[in-house]
Design an enzyme around this catalytic site. Structure first.
Site: not given
Length: 276
Positions: A134, A130-131, A199
């Site tokens: 980003h 997930h990071e 997100e």
């Protein structure tokens, strides 16, 4: 393309700030707003990552000190086609994580000790993916600049009555007062909307990177539950949007959904379900 979108958003928010300065104090206000925005964007671009890492007392780690974490990140960066980011561990028990940095070559991923202690390897991998999503989409810079400009607009509104201008076309006092209330709220809504959309995108990126949406579903459920029972003492509302789960999830906030930096965990899990 993602880098272009990032700079376009930075430009748009900066122009909004300059326009607001002009509405409050005419040409003088526009000049002051331009100088303030330029300075704040410069600082946000080059130094915000170190500021937030320092705020949370994040300690850098390497393969020798966190071999398991390092191997997970190394595997996922190869899969995503990204350079290896700097890794940091935050000495806090609330499981959480965030990414920061201005581009691929100056990116960092920070995780809390609680994340490493309380989550399974699969859940940690989903959080790291997930990071990294980003990072891949320049979300760290977008979030930082959005928060910076939103804060600057609020600051300008607070001091709006002290700006003066000799311009005859300055709006009447009632219009100016209305703008002083509306613009900070509008800027905050823009910031929150950008954060929530990013997100969802990072969740999808994690699912595709790992090939297991259920890993992130499990991680989000546990992260949300832990955030309600374990506090993050150093948590700052201005950086809440950076974390995978809002560190203030356990606190009651008025107008919580409208001004939330994150979509609801239920909505995120539902979207991940559609990817199975």
């Amino acid at each position: 393309m993602e880098q272009f979108k990032t700079y376009a958003l930075m430009t748009g928010l900066t122009l909004l700030f300059i326009w607001f300065g002009g509405m409050i104090a005419g040409q003088t206000g526009m000049v002051i707003a331009f100088l303030v925005a330029a300075g704040m964007n410069f600082y946000a671009y080059y130094y915000s990552d170190q500021q937030v890492l320092s705020h949370y007392h994040a300690e850098p780690v390497d393969r020798a000190h966190a071999s398991g974490l390092y191997q997970i990140v190394e595997k996922l960066t190869r899969r995503a086609g990204l350079p290896m980011p700097a890794l940091y561990i935050i000495p806090e028990q609330q499981p959480n994580a965030f990414a920061t940095g201005r581009n691929y070559e100056h990116a960092a991923v920070a995780v809390t000790e609680g994340l490493l202690d309380l989550m399974t390897d699969e859940e940690i991998e989903a959080v790291i993916a997930h990071e990294l999503s980003h990072i891949k989409h320049y979300d760290m810079l977008i979030g930082t600049v959005a928060a910076t400009i939103a804060g600057a607009i609020a600051m300008l509104a607070n001091f709006g009555m002290f700006f003066g201008s000799g311009d005859r076309d300055r709006p009447n006092i009632f219009v100016m007062l209305a703008l002083m209330f509306i613009m900070p709220m509008a800027a905050s809504i823009i910031q929150m909307t950008v954060s929530r959309n990013r997100e969802f995108m990072a969740d999808e990126g994690s699912a595709r990177m790992t090939g297991h949406p259920e890993w992130l579903q499990s991680a989000l459920t546990k992260l949300d539950n832990y955030a309600r029972s374990i506090t993050l003492p150093e948590a700052d509302p201005q950086t809440a949007h950076m974390f995978i789960i809002n560190p203030f999830s356990g606190k009651d906030v008025s107008l919580k959904q409208l001004f939330s930096t994150h979509p609801s965990t239920e909505a995120r899990i539902e979207r991940l379900e559609a990817l199975k």
